[in-house]
Motif scaffolding. Structure first.
Motif, PDB file in Angstrom:
ATOM      1  N   TYR A   1       3.937  13.279  -8.683  1.00  0.00           N
ATOM      2  CA  TYR A   1       4.524  14.138  -7.109  1.00  0.00           C
ATOM      3  C   TYR A   1       4.889  13.969  -6.350  1.00  0.00           C
ATOM      4  CZ  TYR A   1       5.782  18.813  -6.432  1.00  0.00           C
ATOM      5  OH  TYR A   1       6.137  20.319  -6.488  1.00  0.00           O
ATOM      6  N   GLU A   2       4.379  13.114  -6.460  1.00  0.00           N
ATOM      7  CA  GLU A   2       4.660  11.958  -4.712  1.00  0.00           C
ATOM      8  C   GLU A   2       5.753  11.000  -4.782  1.00  0.00           C
ATOM      9  OE1 GLU A   2       2.617  10.179  -1.733  1.00  0.00           O
ATOM     10  OE2 GLU A   2       3.750   8.687  -1.095  1.00  0.00           O
ATOM     11  N   PHE A   3       5.803  10.515  -5.947  1.00  0.00           N
ATOM     12  CA  PHE A   3       7.209   9.792  -7.101  1.00  0.00           C
ATOM     13  C   PHE A   3       9.000  10.345  -7.003  1.00  0.00           C
ATOM     14  CE2 PHE A   3      10.249   8.242 -10.156  1.00  0.00           C
ATOM     15  CZ  PHE A   3       9.879   6.730  -9.390  1.00  0.00           C
ATOM     16  N   VAL A   4       8.158  11.590  -7.336  1.00  0.00           N
ATOM     17  CA  VAL A   4       9.162  12.850  -7.671  1.00  0.00           C
ATOM     18  C   VAL A   4       9.886  13.220  -5.754  1.00  0.00           C
ATOM     19  CG1 VAL A   4      10.000  15.133  -8.213  1.00  0.00           C
ATOM     20  CG2 VAL A   4       8.498  13.912 -10.244  1.00  0.00           C
ATOM     21  N   ILE A   5       9.284  13.641  -5.502  1.00  0.00           N
ATOM     22  CA  ILE A   5       9.627  13.701  -3.873  1.00  0.00           C
ATOM     23  C   ILE A   5      10.399  12.653  -3.095  1.00  0.00           C
ATOM     24  CG2 ILE A   5       8.910  14.750  -1.654  1.00  0.00           C
ATOM     25  CD1 ILE A   5       6.630  16.324  -2.813  1.00  0.00           C
ATOM     26  N   ARG A   6       9.876  11.535  -3.657  1.00  0.00           N
ATOM     27  CA  ARG A   6      10.327  10.063  -2.921  1.00  0.00           C
ATOM     28  C   ARG A   6      11.547  10.052  -3.808  1.00  0.00           C
ATOM     29  NH1 ARG A   6       7.829   7.714   0.932  1.00  0.00           N
ATOM     30  NH2 ARG A   6       5.393   7.595   0.842  1.00  0.00           N
ATOM     31  N   GLN A   7      11.992  10.496  -4.805  1.00  0.00           N
ATOM     32  CA  GLN A   7      13.659  10.538  -5.258  1.00  0.00           C
ATOM     33  C   GLN A   7      14.355  11.941  -4.924  1.00  0.00           C
ATOM     34  OE1 GLN A   7      13.793   7.711  -6.872  1.00  0.00           O
ATOM     35  NE2 GLN A   7      11.728   7.908  -6.425  1.00  0.00           N
ATOM     36  N   LEU A   8      13.874  12.731  -4.503  1.00  0.00           N
ATOM     37  CA  LEU A   8      14.748  13.536  -3.937  1.00  0.00           C
ATOM     38  C   LEU A   8      14.733  13.935  -2.095  1.00  0.00           C
ATOM     39  CD1 LEU A   8      12.753  16.925  -6.163  1.00  0.00           C
ATOM     40  CD2 LEU A   8      15.307  16.162  -6.568  1.00  0.00           C
ATOM     41  N   VAL A   9      14.069  12.626  -1.769  1.00  0.00           N
ATOM     42  CA  VAL A   9      14.225  12.814  -0.251  1.00  0.00           C
ATOM     43  C   VAL A   9      15.411  11.732  -0.701  1.00  0.00           C
ATOM     44  CG1 VAL A   9      13.370  11.962   1.526  1.00  0.00           C
ATOM     45  CG2 VAL A   9      11.659  12.966   0.427  1.00  0.00           C
ATOM     46  N   LYS A  10      15.026  10.848  -1.327  1.00  0.00           N
ATOM     47  CA  LYS A  10      16.873   9.924  -1.539  1.00  0.00           C
ATOM     48  C   LYS A  10      17.805  10.537  -1.355  1.00  0.00           C
ATOM     49  CE  LYS A  10      14.576   5.626  -3.581  1.00  0.00           C
ATOM     50  NZ  LYS A  10      13.666   5.467  -4.210  1.00  0.00           N
ATOM     51  N   THR A  11      18.057  11.826  -2.350  1.00  0.00           N
ATOM     52  CA  THR A  11      19.658  11.935  -2.705  1.00  0.00           C
ATOM     53  C   THR A  11      19.336  12.772  -1.924  1.00  0.00           C
ATOM     54  OG1 THR A  11      18.053  13.614  -4.089  1.00  0.00           O
ATOM     55  CG2 THR A  11      19.490  11.260  -4.814  1.00  0.00           C
ATOM     56  N   ARG A  12      18.443  13.751  -0.347  1.00  0.00           N
ATOM     57  CA  ARG A  12      18.477  14.704   0.217  1.00  0.00           C
ATOM     58  C   ARG A  12      18.241  16.419  -0.521  1.00  0.00           C
ATOM     59  NH1 ARG A  12      16.714  11.011   2.567  1.00  0.00           N
ATOM     60  NH2 ARG A  12      18.062  10.602   4.609  1.00  0.00           N
ATOM     61  N   THR A  13      18.320  16.266  -1.261  1.00  0.00           N
ATOM     62  CA  THR A  13      17.947  17.562  -2.060  1.00  0.00           C
ATOM     63  C   THR A  13      16.505  17.757  -1.243  1.00  0.00           C
ATOM     64  OG1 THR A  13      18.509  16.932  -4.435  1.00  0.00           O
ATOM     65  CG2 THR A  13      17.180  18.858  -3.886  1.00  0.00           C
ATOM     66  N   ILE A  14      16.055  17.219  -0.768  1.00  0.00           N
ATOM     67  CA  ILE A  14      14.966  17.776   0.526  1.00  0.00           C
ATOM     68  C   ILE A  14      14.709  16.327   1.023  1.00  0.00           C
ATOM     69  CG2 ILE A  14      12.501  17.471   1.022  1.00  0.00           C
ATOM     70  CD1 ILE A  14      11.572  17.178  -1.842  1.00  0.00           C
TER      71      ILE A  14
ATOM     72  N   VAL B   1      21.055  27.116   2.723  1.00  0.00           N
ATOM     73  CA  VAL B   1      22.590  26.495   1.815  1.00  0.00           C
ATOM     74  C   VAL B   1      24.019  26.629   2.309  1.00  0.00           C
ATOM     75  CG1 VAL B   1      23.658  27.730  -0.056  1.00  0.00           C
ATOM     76  CG2 VAL B   1      21.521  27.824  -0.142  1.00  0.00           C
ATOM     77  N   LYS B   2      23.920  27.151   3.937  1.00  0.00           N
ATOM     78  CA  LYS B   2      25.181  26.775   4.182  1.00  0.00           C
ATOM     79  C   LYS B   2      25.326  25.394   5.246  1.00  0.00           C
ATOM     80  CE  LYS B   2      26.596  31.391   6.482  1.00  0.00           C
ATOM     81  NZ  LYS B   2      26.288  31.943   7.535  1.00  0.00           N
ATOM     82  N   GLU B   3      24.318  25.320   5.712  1.00  0.00           N
ATOM     83  CA  GLU B   3      24.185  23.666   6.692  1.00  0.00           C
ATOM     84  C   GLU B   3      23.612  22.831   5.662  1.00  0.00           C
ATOM     85  OE1 GLU B   3      20.635  23.386   9.391  1.00  0.00           O
ATOM     86  OE2 GLU B   3      21.381  25.529  10.630  1.00  0.00           O
ATOM     87  N   ARG B   4      22.955  22.792   4.411  1.00  0.00           N
ATOM     88  CA  ARG B   4      22.518  21.577   4.023  1.00  0.00           C
ATOM     89  C   ARG B   4      22.941  21.771   1.742  1.00  0.00           C
ATOM     90  NH1 ARG B   4      18.439  19.415   2.260  1.00  0.00           N
ATOM     91  NH2 ARG B   4      17.089  20.878   1.554  1.00  0.00           N
ATOM     92  N   GLY B   5      23.601  22.841   1.526  1.00  0.00           N
ATOM     93  CA  GLY B   5      23.913  23.443   0.170  1.00  0.00           C
ATOM     94  C   GLY B   5      22.552  23.911  -0.674  1.00  0.00           C
ATOM     95  N   VAL B   6      21.611  23.339  -0.229  1.00  0.00           N
ATOM     96  CA  VAL B   6      20.113  23.903  -1.491  1.00  0.00           C
ATOM     97  C   VAL B   6      19.220  24.440   0.143  1.00  0.00           C
ATOM     98  CG1 VAL B   6      20.879  22.019  -2.889  1.00  0.00           C
ATOM     99  CG2 VAL B   6      19.634  21.110  -0.854  1.00  0.00           C
ATOM    100  N   PHE B   7      18.538  25.106  -0.970  1.00  0.00           N
ATOM    101  CA  PHE B   7      16.981  24.845  -0.390  1.00  0.00           C
ATOM    102  C   PHE B   7      15.483  24.724  -1.107  1.00  0.00           C
ATOM    103  CE2 PHE B   7      14.447  28.793   0.431  1.00  0.00           C
ATOM    104  CZ  PHE B   7      14.201  28.773   1.601  1.00  0.00           C
ATOM    105  N   ALA B   8      14.743  23.907   0.067  1.00  0.00           N
ATOM    106  CA  ALA B   8      13.838  22.974  -1.207  1.00  0.00           C
ATOM    107  C   ALA B   8      13.016  23.807   0.308  1.00  0.00           C
ATOM    108  CB  ALA B   8      13.691  22.058  -0.438  1.00  0.00           C
ATOM    109  N   ILE B   9      11.923  24.549  -1.528  1.00  0.00           N
ATOM    110  CA  ILE B   9      10.506  25.732  -1.319  1.00  0.00           C
ATOM    111  C   ILE B   9       9.911  25.470  -1.697  1.00  0.00           C
ATOM    112  CG2 ILE B   9      11.816  27.361  -2.249  1.00  0.00           C
ATOM    113  CD1 ILE B   9      10.523  29.694  -0.743  1.00  0.00           C
ATOM    114  N   ALA B  10       8.490  25.051  -0.176  1.00  0.00           N
ATOM    115  CA  ALA B  10       7.781  24.701  -1.060  1.00  0.00           C
ATOM    116  C   ALA B  10       6.117  25.873  -1.576  1.00  0.00           C
ATOM    117  CB  ALA B  10       6.134  23.884  -0.924  1.00  0.00           C
ATOM    118  N   LEU B  11       5.862  26.366  -2.298  1.00  0.00           N
ATOM    119  CA  LEU B  11       4.874  27.743  -2.546  1.00  0.00           C
ATOM    120  C   LEU B  11       3.827  27.261  -2.815  1.00  0.00           C
ATOM    121  CD1 LEU B  11       7.171  29.316  -5.746  1.00  0.00           C
ATOM    122  CD2 LEU B  11       6.983  29.795  -2.869  1.00  0.00           C
TER     123      LEU B  11
END
Ligand SMILES: O=C(O)[C@H](O)[C@@H](O)[C@H](O)[C@H](O)COP(=O)(O)O
Length: 266
Positions: A127-140, A38-48
């Motif tokens: 699911y891969e498509f969703v992850i691709r979108q979130l990589v584009k916005t750098r949430t991941i 959160v300090k470095e990127r503003g978010v925490f992307a965690i996979a369970l």
């Protein structure tokens, strides 16, 4: 007190006297990674994952973590999911929701579960498509050496056969290199249809933790960590080798009982 050590190429080993101690260490570890991310990127992307892992994460719902962790910055994903309805007893989403997500203030729109109303194949693609979108916005984040997503943390359990996520021994899914998310319809552990991250995605994460308890997994832990030669194909758990990220094993003493133990200190 926990024993800990670093195996020359199998990551950090943390061996605990009890499941209670393991749970506390795991909660501390996740809370620290969350704070750093959160300090470095503003978010925490965690996979369970599913299985006993979620129960072992239970301390995160208690003080101090329930108050100190910045839950609003968490984005939740699944390293694997069973192709069943979200309210089915076998659903990894349901397991995490009941055991963790409903007990802490996670933002509902940050929970990226897998679509349960389409086939496993379609759900994996979606699911891969969703992850691709979130990589584009750098949430991941994105790996700097491949185009793979770089999750801040991927949490895995391991079966007695050495499987992680839904990557099973001697299964062609271990060779899936082109997709980020794929599916299987013949899982040896029921239910048969599952969606899973592929090895390149797991190995691109910033941090991967494998959480394993119980004597029934001691042989697989030994084969996944110790230098056992190359006569047999490596267990899926041994193929977890983050390229640039950090690998940590959370074990209890029974799970660690067959490890060649010279590398530990109190
Ligand atoms: O959905 C699943 O089945 C899992 O994600 C799977 O990879 C699990 O983590 C291991 O099988 C360990 O499960 P246990 O900890 O319950 O043995």
């Amino acid at each position: 007190m926990a024993l800990s050590g670093v195996h020359k190429d199998r990551g950090e080993l943390r061996i605990h006297e009890s499941l209670d101690e393991l749970g506390t260490d795991l909660a501390d570890y996740i809370a620290e990674l969350s704070e750093t991310s959160v300090k470095e990127r503003g978010v925490f992307a965690i996979a369970l994952s599913g299985g006993s892992l979620i129960g072992l994460m239970g301390k995160l719902c208690e003080a101090p973590y329930n108050k100190t962790v910045d839950w609003a910055k968490w984005y939740i994903f699944w390293a694997d999911e069973r192709a069943v309805a979200k309210n089915h007893a076998d659903s990894n989403y349901k397991l995490a929701k009941d055991g963790l997500l409903s007990k802490v203030p996670i933002v509902p729109s940050h929970v990226h579960s897998i679509n349960d109303s389409v086939s496993a194949e379609e759900a994996a693609d979606e699911y891969e498509f969703v992850i691709r979108q979130l990589v584009k916005t750098r949430t991941i984040s994105v790996s700097d050496i491949s185009d793979c997503p770089k999750f801040d943390l991927i949490l895995l359990g391991m079966g007695p056969d050495g499987h992680v996520a839904s990557l099973f021994p001697n299964h062609p899914v271990l060779e899936a290199n082109d997709e980020w998310v794929t599916y299987i319809t013949d899982s040896p552990k029921p239910p048969p249809e599952r969606i899973t991250f592929t090895l390149p995605v797991i190995n691109s994460a910033s941090n991967v933790a494998v959480v394993v308890a119980g004597e029934g997994k001691a042989e697989a832990v030994h084969l996944a960590i110790d230098d056992v030669g190359t006569d047999c194909p490596p267990l899926p758990a041994r193929m977890v080798q983050p390229t640039k990220g950090k690998l940590v094993w959370f074990l209890d003493k029974p799970a660690a009982s067959k490890l060649e133990g010279s590398q530990f200190s109190e």
